[in-house]
Design a protein around this motif. Sequence first.
Motif, PDB file in Angstrom:
ATOM      1  N   THR A   1     -20.528 -23.412  12.815  1.00 52.28           N
ATOM      2  CA  THR A   1     -19.087 -23.629  12.896  1.00 52.28           C
ATOM      3  C   THR A   1     -18.608 -24.052  11.520  1.00 52.28           C
ATOM      4  OG1 THR A   1     -17.316 -24.946  13.912  1.00 52.28           O
ATOM      5  CG2 THR A   1     -19.454 -26.012  13.677  1.00 52.28           C
ATOM      6  N   LEU A   2     -17.351 -23.780  11.227  1.00 53.28           N
ATOM      7  CA  LEU A   2     -16.777 -24.159   9.938  1.00 53.28           C
ATOM      8  C   LEU A   2     -15.758 -25.281  10.098  1.00 53.28           C
ATOM      9  CD1 LEU A   2     -16.332 -20.598   8.392  1.00 53.28           C
ATOM     10  CD2 LEU A   2     -18.218 -22.211   8.087  1.00 53.28           C
ATOM     11  N   ARG A   3     -15.827 -25.960  11.252  1.00 51.97           N
ATOM     12  CA  ARG A   3     -14.945 -27.095  11.508  1.00 51.97           C
ATOM     13  C   ARG A   3     -15.780 -28.264  12.003  1.00 51.97           C
ATOM     14  NH1 ARG A   3      -9.619 -26.363  11.908  1.00 51.97           N
ATOM     15  NH2 ARG A   3      -9.332 -27.845  13.617  1.00 51.97           N
ATOM     16  N   LYS A   4     -15.314 -29.477  11.756  1.00 52.74           N
ATOM     17  CA  LYS A   4     -16.037 -30.659  12.215  1.00 52.74           C
ATOM     18  C   LYS A   4     -15.055 -31.761  12.564  1.00 52.74           C
ATOM     19  CE  LYS A   4     -17.854 -33.640   9.385  1.00 52.74           C
ATOM     20  NZ  LYS A   4     -18.646 -34.330   8.349  1.00 52.74           N
ATOM     21  N   TYR A   5     -15.505 -32.634  13.453  1.00 56.07           N
ATOM     22  CA  TYR A   5     -14.747 -33.842  13.758  1.00 56.07           C
ATOM     23  C   TYR A   5     -15.256 -34.947  12.849  1.00 56.07           C
ATOM     24  CZ  TYR A   5     -12.821 -37.848  16.189  1.00 56.07           C
ATOM     25  OH  TYR A   5     -12.148 -39.011  16.477  1.00 56.07           O
ATOM     26  N   ASP A   6     -14.368 -35.529  12.050  1.00 61.17           N
ATOM     27  CA  ASP A   6     -14.796 -36.490  11.029  1.00 61.17           C
ATOM     28  C   ASP A   6     -14.577 -37.942  11.422  1.00 61.17           C
ATOM     29  OD1 ASP A   6     -12.068 -36.800  10.889  1.00 61.17           O
ATOM     30  OD2 ASP A   6     -11.843 -36.051   8.836  1.00 61.17           O
ATOM     31  N   GLY A   7     -14.380 -38.199  12.722  1.00 61.59           N
ATOM     32  CA  GLY A   7     -14.115 -39.561  13.182  1.00 61.59           C
ATOM     33  C   GLY A   7     -12.646 -39.834  13.376  1.00 61.59           C
ATOM     34  N   ARG A   8     -11.810 -38.959  12.825  1.00 56.89           N
ATOM     35  CA  ARG A   8     -10.370 -39.128  12.953  1.00 56.89           C
ATOM     36  C   ARG A   8      -9.688 -37.866  13.468  1.00 56.89           C
ATOM     37  NH1 ARG A   8     -12.395 -42.130   8.996  1.00 56.89           N
ATOM     38  NH2 ARG A   8     -11.624 -44.246   8.701  1.00 56.89           N
ATOM     39  N   GLN A   9     -10.176 -36.725  13.025  1.00 60.86           N
ATOM     40  CA  GLN A   9      -9.571 -35.461  13.434  1.00 60.86           C
ATOM     41  C   GLN A   9     -10.591 -34.338  13.291  1.00 60.86           C
ATOM     42  OE1 GLN A   9      -6.526 -34.228  10.664  1.00 60.86           O
ATOM     43  NE2 GLN A   9      -7.667 -34.947   8.890  1.00 60.86           N
ATOM     44  N   THR A  10     -10.316 -33.215  13.968  1.00 63.21           N
ATOM     45  CA  THR A  10     -11.129 -32.014  13.804  1.00 63.21           C
ATOM     46  C   THR A  10     -10.470 -31.168  12.719  1.00 63.21           C
ATOM     47  OG1 THR A  10     -11.824 -32.063  16.108  1.00 63.21           O
ATOM     48  CG2 THR A  10     -12.050 -29.976  14.946  1.00 63.21           C
ATOM     49  N   ARG A  11     -11.213 -30.813  11.707  1.00 65.29           N
ATOM     50  CA  ARG A  11     -10.641 -30.151  10.529  1.00 65.29           C
ATOM     51  C   ARG A  11     -11.629 -29.137   9.982  1.00 65.29           C
ATOM     52  NH1 ARG A  11     -13.758 -31.931   6.658  1.00 65.29           N
ATOM     53  NH2 ARG A  11     -14.565 -34.078   6.647  1.00 65.29           N
ATOM     54  N   ASN A  12     -11.137 -28.294   9.078  1.00 68.14           N
ATOM     55  CA  ASN A  12     -12.011 -27.367   8.378  1.00 68.14           C
ATOM     56  C   ASN A  12     -12.920 -28.131   7.424  1.00 68.14           C
ATOM     57  OD1 ASN A  12     -10.864 -25.108   9.573  1.00 68.14           O
ATOM     58  ND2 ASN A  12      -9.342 -24.853   7.971  1.00 68.14           N
ATOM     59  N   LEU A  13     -14.091 -27.581   7.166  1.00 68.84           N
ATOM     60  CA  LEU A  13     -14.970 -28.153   6.156  1.00 68.84           C
ATOM     61  C   LEU A  13     -14.303 -28.066   4.788  1.00 68.84           C
ATOM     62  CD1 LEU A  13     -18.390 -26.574   7.217  1.00 68.84           C
ATOM     63  CD2 LEU A  13     -17.495 -28.827   7.816  1.00 68.84           C
ATOM     64  N   VAL A  14     -14.556 -29.056   3.948  1.00 71.07           N
ATOM     65  CA  VAL A  14     -14.043 -29.021   2.580  1.00 71.07           C
ATOM     66  C   VAL A  14     -15.138 -28.487   1.660  1.00 71.07           C
ATOM     67  CG1 VAL A  14     -12.452 -30.914   3.036  1.00 71.07           C
ATOM     68  CG2 VAL A  14     -14.730 -31.416   2.136  1.00 71.07           C
ATOM     69  N   SER A  15     -14.753 -28.154   0.456  1.00 74.03           N
ATOM     70  CA  SER A  15     -15.693 -27.485  -0.452  1.00 74.03           C
ATOM     71  C   SER A  15     -16.920 -28.341  -0.734  1.00 74.03           C
ATOM     72  CB  SER A  15     -14.992 -27.109  -1.756  1.00 74.03           C
ATOM     73  OG  SER A  15     -14.545 -28.268  -2.446  1.00 74.03           O
ATOM     74  N   GLN A  16     -16.736 -29.654  -0.907  1.00 76.36           N
ATOM     75  CA  GLN A  16     -17.876 -30.514  -1.213  1.00 76.36           C
ATOM     76  C   GLN A  16     -18.878 -30.536  -0.072  1.00 76.36           C
ATOM     77  OE1 GLN A  16     -19.099 -31.821  -3.805  1.00 76.36           O
ATOM     78  NE2 GLN A  16     -20.742 -32.888  -2.738  1.00 76.36           N
ATOM     79  N   GLU A  17     -18.398 -30.475   1.181  1.00 75.48           N
ATOM     80  CA  GLU A  17     -19.309 -30.450   2.326  1.00 75.48           C
ATOM     81  C   GLU A  17     -20.095 -29.148   2.363  1.00 75.48           C
ATOM     82  OE1 GLU A  17     -16.787 -33.230   5.468  1.00 75.48           O
ATOM     83  OE2 GLU A  17     -16.297 -31.109   5.224  1.00 75.48           O
ATOM     84  N   VAL A  18     -19.424 -28.023   2.129  1.00 76.37           N
ATOM     85  CA  VAL A  18     -20.125 -26.741   2.128  1.00 76.37           C
ATOM     86  C   VAL A  18     -21.154 -26.707   1.002  1.00 76.37           C
ATOM     87  CG1 VAL A  18     -19.857 -24.243   1.836  1.00 76.37           C
ATOM     88  CG2 VAL A  18     -18.194 -25.531   3.198  1.00 76.37           C
ATOM     89  N   LYS A  19     -20.792 -27.240  -0.162  1.00 76.03           N
ATOM     90  CA  LYS A  19     -21.730 -27.249  -1.293  1.00 76.03           C
ATOM     91  C   LYS A  19     -22.903 -28.193  -1.033  1.00 76.03           C
ATOM     92  CE  LYS A  19     -18.077 -26.310  -4.680  1.00 76.03           C
ATOM     93  NZ  LYS A  19     -17.238 -26.893  -5.749  1.00 76.03           N
ATOM     94  N   GLN A  20     -22.604 -29.364  -0.487  1.00 76.77           N
ATOM     95  CA  GLN A  20     -23.655 -30.359  -0.256  1.00 76.77           C
ATOM     96  C   GLN A  20     -24.652 -29.882   0.783  1.00 76.77           C
ATOM     97  OE1 GLN A  20     -23.731 -33.237  -1.971  1.00 76.77           O
ATOM     98  NE2 GLN A  20     -25.295 -34.421  -0.919  1.00 76.77           N
ATOM     99  N   ILE A  21     -24.139 -29.329   1.897  1.00 76.78           N
ATOM    100  CA  ILE A  21     -25.029 -28.860   2.963  1.00 76.78           C
ATOM    101  C   ILE A  21     -25.638 -27.515   2.599  1.00 76.78           C
ATOM    102  CG2 ILE A  21     -25.155 -28.224   5.395  1.00 76.78           C
ATOM    103  CD1 ILE A  21     -22.717 -30.110   5.830  1.00 76.78           C
ATOM    104  N   GLY A  22     -24.792 -26.578   2.172  1.00 77.20           N
ATOM    105  CA  GLY A  22     -25.303 -25.269   1.792  1.00 77.20           C
ATOM    106  C   GLY A  22     -26.279 -25.332   0.637  1.00 77.20           C
ATOM    107  N   GLY A  23     -26.094 -26.338  -0.221  1.00 70.85           N
ATOM    108  CA  GLY A  23     -26.979 -26.476  -1.374  1.00 70.85           C
ATOM    109  C   GLY A  23     -28.405 -26.833  -1.023  1.00 70.85           C
ATOM    110  N   ARG A  24     -28.667 -27.165   0.253  1.00 69.75           N
ATOM    111  CA  ARG A  24     -30.046 -27.445   0.658  1.00 69.75           C
ATOM    112  C   ARG A  24     -30.867 -26.163   0.714  1.00 69.75           C
ATOM    113  NH1 ARG A  24     -30.927 -32.374  -0.260  1.00 69.75           N
ATOM    114  NH2 ARG A  24     -32.637 -32.442   1.238  1.00 69.75           N
ATOM    115  N   ALA A  25     -30.202 -25.015   0.688  1.00 63.76           N
ATOM    116  CA  ALA A  25     -30.919 -23.734   0.714  1.00 63.76           C
ATOM    117  C   ALA A  25     -31.499 -23.437  -0.663  1.00 63.76           C
ATOM    118  CB  ALA A  25     -29.973 -22.608   1.127  1.00 63.76           C
ATOM    119  N   GLY A  26     -32.639 -22.737  -0.663  1.00 64.83           N
ATOM    120  CA  GLY A  26     -33.224 -22.292  -1.923  1.00 64.83           C
ATOM    121  C   GLY A  26     -33.901 -23.389  -2.707  1.00 64.83           C
TER     122      GLY A  26
END
Length: 830
Positions: free
Chosen positions: A552-577
Amino acid sequence: MTDRSQPHDPSSITPASPAERALEQAEAAFGAHLAITPRERAALLRQVARRLGADKTEINEAELLHALCQVRRRSWANGMMNRAHRNGDVWVRKADVLLAAERISDPLIDEDGQSAVLESVLEERWRDMADTPLRVLDDMRADLADTGTFLSGTQIERLSHSIARAFGGVDLGFEDEMILEEERRAREQEDIRAKAEARRARELQKIKDWEATLVSFEKVPALLHCSRREALRWIGENRIPVAKRDMQPDGLEIFHFDPAELKKCRPLLNGWRRGTGQKGDESYDDSPEARRGNAAIARVAALDRFAAHFRTARALKRRITLVTGPTNSGKSHTALEALAQAESGLALAPLRLLAHEFRDAMLSRGVPASLTTGEERIIDPTARHLAATVEMCPFSNPVDVAIIDEAQMLSDPDRGAAWTAAIMGVPARHVFILGAADCIPLVRRIAELCNDPVDEIHLERKSPLRPAGTLALTDLRAGDALIAFSRRDVLDLRAELMAHNRRVAVIYGALSPEVRRAEAARFNRGDADILIATDAIGMGLNLSIRRVVFSTLRKYDGRQTRNLVSQEVKQIGGRAGRFGKHEEGLVCVLEGAGRPSFIRQMLDAPPEPTLELRPLVQPDADIVQAVAQEMESDSLYGVLTRIKRAVLRPDDPNYRLADMEQALEIAAALEGVDGLDLSTRWTYAMCPINTRDNGIPRLVEWAAFHARGQRIFPPGTGRLPAAATAGREELERAEKRHRRLVTWRWLAMRFPKHYPELVVAERNATILDEWIEQVLRTQSRMRESSRRHQSSRTGPSRPPEDHSYHKKIPHGRKAGGFSKKKPHNRRKKD
């Protein structure tokens, strides 16, 4: 089966099967009284067929009775569970009635007999849970409270009877003792709630009474004997203290002033007019009238001069090296080498798991190191190096080198203040700050406030990272990590993949660091093909991931359900490779979960601009004590309420006050507990709890025991079923028990006299860790064994290629994504 209801032409009668013949013979010989119904007969024939062999054509009485028990067990279990619900016996679980049904050997057993067997199962469960009936009752109450279930007096009495019987019956007085204890506990809790409400109201009334004395700007010139223009100029120069600010709907800000504070300004007016005097040149007015003002409290708290609180750090000539870069860029290598070569050092991590990794890194370099986290201490008396979580930063002992990891957490609304304090206050001559590029502006600002020079190093990834489109669930291969953002979604995906005969490891926030590490090791060894994880993998854990796939490209952050931000995609996606394991890292999205172009945009996006450069700060124990003395109050709730309103102006140019809502909520609940000093209350208010698991009421109950001088024993493990048969409910219950133990161990580190038996608590935590890991590992292994057995019978198989899994989406799922769920009320602390 032959239909005997109508006559048939003998030539048209279907021959009876061996099972039918055997069942008819058994019924005729010794089964007439068993009242076998037509509905039961089909299932009973299957049971009989299993008992027949090539040379066996009959079954005996014992076999018939056992087969009929097998058929009737489901209805017995349903009946026992329904009766438990009607009786209000909410402590009876599905596993209890299933075990009771399994133990019944009389197919004609009545309801009373079933209840007796169920009671024997419950009594075994109580004896397995703890050594005394009161400890069992405590654990059961805690388990039920975690689910939002609280027992009535009648229910307590019924549960007490059951537990008492397990430990020897009424003769030993257990029942009376437990019932009286519960009655006392209920009265005490009600008394605490009533006192807390009254004291909160009193503290709020004090503030309201003070606010009633405030005056508008129109009265300031007359009170100061100055002109309107002078008053406006001095307010703009921050010489005249503004006691309260109200924002109007149209955006206009209304100022209110404390007459007592204005009175103190009168001796300073001539100096202000000459341009030589500054507010505060004259001696401080120590009158009770002056003490109640917000401005006086703000001066004492001095959060607007937060850097000055850290005297040891300010006395050192510090140098900061800021090392930024994406995941897998080797940020920690240089810093760890400098730390290992230093005579003394400190490594601060965001999680207990990462603090352990820092310590392991130093030990692997031959450097003795101790460990300090909120719930654990490993002290090596010979060590001059320490690994710790950020909140445990020692501010008084100078070291040569310090590392502070994951500095992008400075912007986190819940924990950012801890990073501010660590960066400002760590007493090290050379401070390495590691993080994503997003943290650069805030670290520069903090260094400026501390007058520390900063060197900056930016690193690039060691292996390329690129978007790789869309994948179906059946396209996942060994080395893939599938990302979800809730425990429920992780376990749903796990079930789906295991149904496709995939070996799966899981990592999510509710798992302890030990279990997460074990699951990561299974994945890295290849014992699990696919890792399913939340963003808990975004920090730490060396994982050999080839592809990161977002479910999924959305998450609940404790306050609202929102789209992922760039830092989250980079931080999590960066675990690849992972460098040295894979030539490149690939970031994908699960089919139906969103647009692959979104991943590309987020990976290519520059660091998001930091719009708020004021670091988050919060009071510590010393500030709380100082404000309390200034207010002449022993109410933590009153002190924190005043700090929230007074210590920092909304337009302070340097700092922002961190979110204090959970501390205020705990402080408000503790108002009803007598016998705890302010410092102890503050410690309880800082305790890590999960408010969704009845955390605050349990904490207040423990605090009440503490106040009376009673000891609070560690929570137990409860009865843990066999790992192979444990369901999601049992797994979640064990996770909640482990969280209770985390809270208890945190308090035991600070109040060992009142929280004894730390060794028992650590043992219980280990038991739960090992059981949870066994559940996750065993069930995956059983699925693999089943797959191999099927393969040996039908020939080699491979995952289907037709992507037909979309046809079997569980209730509530979208294709590749998940339906929205109700948000939790409170944030999560890892």
